[in-house]
Scaffold this motif. Structure first.
Motif, PDB file in Angstrom:
ATOM      1  N   LEU A   1       0.734  -0.706  -0.100  1.00 27.03           N
ATOM      2  CA  LEU A   1      -0.620   0.267   0.118  1.00 27.03           C
ATOM      3  C   LEU A   1       1.009   1.528   0.026  1.00 27.03           C
ATOM      4  O   LEU A   1       0.027   2.368   0.289  1.00 27.03           O
ATOM      5  CB  LEU A   1      -0.926   0.093   1.529  1.00 27.03           C
ATOM      6  N   GLY A   2       2.115   0.981   0.139  1.00 24.92           N
ATOM      7  CA  GLY A   2       2.796   2.172  -0.003  1.00 24.92           C
ATOM      8  C   GLY A   2       2.725   3.071   1.211  1.00 24.92           C
ATOM      9  O   GLY A   2       2.662   4.371   1.248  1.00 24.92           O
ATOM     10  N   LEU A   3       2.732   2.296   2.410  1.00 30.17           N
ATOM     11  CA  LEU A   3       2.709   3.329   3.875  1.00 30.17           C
ATOM     12  C   LEU A   3       3.908   2.261   5.079  1.00 30.17           C
ATOM     13  O   LEU A   3       3.787   1.701   4.713  1.00 30.17           O
ATOM     14  CB  LEU A   3       1.249   2.106   4.098  1.00 30.17           C
ATOM     15  N   GLU A   4       4.103   3.927   5.895  1.00 29.31           N
ATOM     16  CA  GLU A   4       5.127   3.528   5.917  1.00 29.31           C
ATOM     17  C   GLU A   4       4.366   2.625   8.099  1.00 29.31           C
ATOM     18  O   GLU A   4       3.552   3.679   8.205  1.00 29.31           O
ATOM     19  CB  GLU A   4       5.341   5.253   6.823  1.00 29.31           C
ATOM     20  N   PRO A   5       5.060   1.568   8.336  1.00 30.64           N
ATOM     21  CA  PRO A   5       4.651   1.306   9.465  1.00 30.64           C
ATOM     22  C   PRO A   5       4.684   2.265  10.460  1.00 30.64           C
ATOM     23  O   PRO A   5       3.830   1.746  11.842  1.00 30.64           O
ATOM     24  CB  PRO A   5       5.700   0.085   9.750  1.00 30.64           C
ATOM     25  N   THR A   6       4.903   3.122  10.658  1.00 30.01           N
ATOM     26  CA  THR A   6       4.834   4.226  11.766  1.00 30.01           C
ATOM     27  C   THR A   6       3.641   4.187  11.855  1.00 30.01           C
ATOM     28  O   THR A   6       3.265   4.665  12.713  1.00 30.01           O
ATOM     29  CB  THR A   6       5.681   4.690  12.411  1.00 30.01           C
ATOM     30  N   PHE A   7       2.807   3.905  11.152  1.00 29.59           N
ATOM     31  CA  PHE A   7       1.473   4.867  11.165  1.00 29.59           C
ATOM     32  C   PHE A   7       0.400   3.721  12.211  1.00 29.59           C
ATOM     33  O   PHE A   7      -0.650   3.600  12.236  1.00 29.59           O
ATOM     34  CB  PHE A   7       0.425   5.262   9.607  1.00 29.59           C
ATOM     35  N   LEU A   8       0.966   2.570  12.006  1.00 28.43           N
ATOM     36  CA  LEU A   8       0.345   1.402  12.791  1.00 28.43           C
ATOM     37  C   LEU A   8       0.960   1.151  14.582  1.00 28.43           C
ATOM     38  O   LEU A   8       0.193   0.768  15.134  1.00 28.43           O
ATOM     39  CB  LEU A   8       0.126   0.209  12.158  1.00 28.43           C
ATOM     40  N   GLY A   9       2.122   2.128  14.217  1.00 30.67           N
ATOM     41  CA  GLY A   9       1.865   2.562  15.962  1.00 30.67           C
ATOM     42  C   GLY A   9       3.578   1.302  15.854  1.00 30.67           C
ATOM     43  O   GLY A   9       4.032   0.648  16.447  1.00 30.67           O
ATOM     44  N   ILE A  10       3.888   0.894  14.508  1.00 34.23           N
ATOM     45  CA  ILE A  10       5.145   0.094  14.264  1.00 34.23           C
ATOM     46  C   ILE A  10       6.385   0.626  14.019  1.00 34.23           C
ATOM     47  O   ILE A  10       6.384   1.281  13.357  1.00 34.23           O
ATOM     48  CB  ILE A  10       5.121  -1.575  13.671  1.00 34.23           C
ATOM     49  N   ASP A  11       7.401   0.731  15.187  1.00 34.38           N
ATOM     50  CA  ASP A  11       8.128   1.400  14.594  1.00 34.38           C
ATOM     51  C   ASP A  11       9.673   0.387  13.395  1.00 34.38           C
ATOM     52  O   ASP A  11      10.706   0.885  13.284  1.00 34.38           O
ATOM     53  CB  ASP A  11       9.420   1.840  16.067  1.00 34.38           C
TER      54      ASP A  11
ATOM     55  N   LYS B   1      11.724  -1.297  10.102  1.00 33.31           N
ATOM     56  CA  LYS B   1      10.749  -0.441   8.781  1.00 33.31           C
ATOM     57  C   LYS B   1      11.083  -1.184   7.466  1.00 33.31           C
ATOM     58  O   LYS B   1      10.893  -2.779   7.867  1.00 33.31           O
ATOM     59  CB  LYS B   1      12.412  -0.174   8.339  1.00 33.31           C
ATOM     60  N   SER B   2       9.938  -1.102   6.473  1.00 34.56           N
ATOM     61  CA  SER B   2       9.446  -2.040   5.244  1.00 34.56           C
ATOM     62  C   SER B   2      10.971  -1.849   4.562  1.00 34.56           C
ATOM     63  O   SER B   2      11.070  -1.221   3.952  1.00 34.56           O
ATOM     64  CB  SER B   2       8.537  -1.820   5.488  1.00 34.56           C
ATOM     65  N   ASN B   3      11.562  -2.854   4.288  1.00 31.78           N
ATOM     66  CA  ASN B   3      12.672  -2.321   3.592  1.00 31.78           C
ATOM     67  C   ASN B   3      12.609  -2.846   2.446  1.00 31.78           C
ATOM     68  O   ASN B   3      13.835  -1.909   1.821  1.00 31.78           O
ATOM     69  CB  ASN B   3      14.414  -2.570   4.549  1.00 31.78           C
ATOM     70  N   ARG B   4      12.186  -3.742   2.596  1.00 31.39           N
ATOM     71  CA  ARG B   4      11.584  -3.849   0.339  1.00 31.39           C
ATOM     72  C   ARG B   4      10.724  -2.915  -0.512  1.00 31.39           C
ATOM     73  O   ARG B   4      10.328  -2.511   0.100  1.00 31.39           O
ATOM     74  CB  ARG B   4      11.378  -5.288   0.231  1.00 31.39           C
ATOM     75  N   HIS B   5      11.505  -2.123  -1.076  1.00 28.96           N
ATOM     76  CA  HIS B   5      10.605  -1.110  -1.926  1.00 28.96           C
ATOM     77  C   HIS B   5       9.690  -1.592  -2.726  1.00 28.96           C
ATOM     78  O   HIS B   5       9.851  -2.397  -3.592  1.00 28.96           O
ATOM     79  CB  HIS B   5      11.513   0.216  -2.632  1.00 28.96           C
ATOM     80  N   ALA B   6       8.416  -0.965  -2.615  1.00 25.17           N
ATOM     81  CA  ALA B   6       7.448  -1.024  -3.318  1.00 25.17           C
ATOM     82  C   ALA B   6       8.689  -1.293  -5.022  1.00 25.17           C
ATOM     83  O   ALA B   6       8.573  -0.052  -5.577  1.00 25.17           O
ATOM     84  CB  ALA B   6       6.519  -0.153  -4.262  1.00 25.17           C
ATOM     85  N   ARG B   7       7.335  -2.428  -6.059  1.00 24.18           N
ATOM     86  CA  ARG B   7       8.290  -1.631  -7.799  1.00 24.18           C
ATOM     87  C   ARG B   7       7.741  -0.984  -8.356  1.00 24.18           C
ATOM     88  O   ARG B   7       6.019  -0.878  -7.694  1.00 24.18           O
ATOM     89  CB  ARG B   7       7.507  -3.049  -8.380  1.00 24.18           C
ATOM     90  N   GLU B   8       8.502  -0.572  -9.495  1.00 23.81           N
ATOM     91  CA  GLU B   8       7.820   0.604 -10.196  1.00 23.81           C
ATOM     92  C   GLU B   8       6.998   0.243 -11.573  1.00 23.81           C
ATOM     93  O   GLU B   8       7.722  -0.511 -11.613  1.00 23.81           O
ATOM     94  CB  GLU B   8       8.551   1.869 -10.722  1.00 23.81           C
ATOM     95  N   GLY B   9       6.025  -0.003 -11.660  1.00 22.66           N
ATOM     96  CA  GLY B   9       5.474  -0.190 -12.429  1.00 22.66           C
ATOM     97  C   GLY B   9       4.777   0.570 -13.361  1.00 22.66           C
ATOM     98  O   GLY B   9       4.882   1.247 -13.439  1.00 22.66           O
ATOM     99  N   ARG B  10       3.527   0.444 -14.004  1.00 22.60           N
ATOM    100  CA  ARG B  10       2.978   0.803 -15.216  1.00 22.60           C
ATOM    101  C   ARG B  10       1.965   1.683 -14.277  1.00 22.60           C
ATOM    102  O   ARG B  10       2.262   1.822 -13.138  1.00 22.60           O
ATOM    103  CB  ARG B  10       2.229   0.634 -16.407  1.00 22.60           C
ATOM    104  N   LYS B  11       1.690   3.410 -15.027  1.00 21.05           N
ATOM    105  CA  LYS B  11       0.811   4.443 -14.202  1.00 21.05           C
ATOM    106  C   LYS B  11      -0.433   4.177 -14.177  1.00 21.05           C
ATOM    107  O   LYS B  11      -0.937   3.248 -14.465  1.00 21.05           O
ATOM    108  CB  LYS B  11       0.458   5.749 -14.977  1.00 21.05           C
TER     109      LYS B  11
END
Length: 197
Positions: free
Chosen positions: A15-25, A27-37
């Protein structure tokens, strides 16, 4: 009872979301892949999934909340939806720092640890009102669990619309939050567009 069992960090990534918004500190280290628009629909759907995921709400209750938000006399439907999500009892417990994550706050409410105005409430989706006093039951206040939670959440900022007394594990709802006070990275306009199709 239906539950979302997806691994949290994996879901945050998709979802491209930082885990900190869920209270989890973590890091989600793998990046979302860039695909088509992404298409307009996929953007709208992603915002809805984001909101449902952050607040831990499944589709049917989320839809009901959207309909309630549309019937409110003040504000826009999107803003009202975010306010209704924010006023859920499990979210208020999380915001006051009595749960490390919304999931944990939900469990605390489920296990009948919480009083609202002196009455036990074990419904996580219970909507709090201005002036409500929320506290942890007396017999649980000294439990190690809450000492551990406060150690983690002690530095977390309590929103202006809430008042929290960490000594007594209680708090008061001072006002209805405004959209500006809700620090959730969701574009509610897209959710309204999705549902109004």
């Amino acid at each position: 009872m239906a539950r979302d069992m997806t691994p949290v960090l994996k879901r945050c990534r998709s979802l491209g979301l930082e885990p900190t918004f869920l209270g989890i500190d973590k890091k989600s280290n793998r990046h979302a892949r860039e695909g088509r628009k992404p298409s307009e629909y996929s953007l709208q759907l992603r915002e809805k999934q984001k909101a449902k995921f952050i607040y831990g709400v499944l589709e049917k209750p989320f839809r009901n909340m959207y309909e309630k938000a549309g019937k409110l006399k003040y504000g826009t439907t999107g803003e009202n939806l975010m306010i209704l999500l924010e006023l859920r009892l499990d979210n208020v417990m999380f915001r006051m720092g009595y749960g490390r994550t919304r999931k944990e706050s939900r469990q605390i409410v489920d296990h009948k640890h919480v009083l609202v105005n002196g009455k036990c409430v074990n419904i996580p989706s219970y909507r709090v009102k201005v002036g409500d006093v929320i506290e942890v039951k007396e017999k649980y206040k000294s439990a190690q669990r809450y000492k551990d939670i406060l150690e983690v959440t002690g530095g977390r900022l309590v929103p202006e619309w809430l008042d929290a007394d960490h000594e007594n594990l209680s708090g008061t709802v001072k006002a209805i939050p405004t959209r500006e006070q809700i620090d959730v990275p969701v574009n509610e306009v897209l959710i309204v567009e999705l549902y109004s199709k």
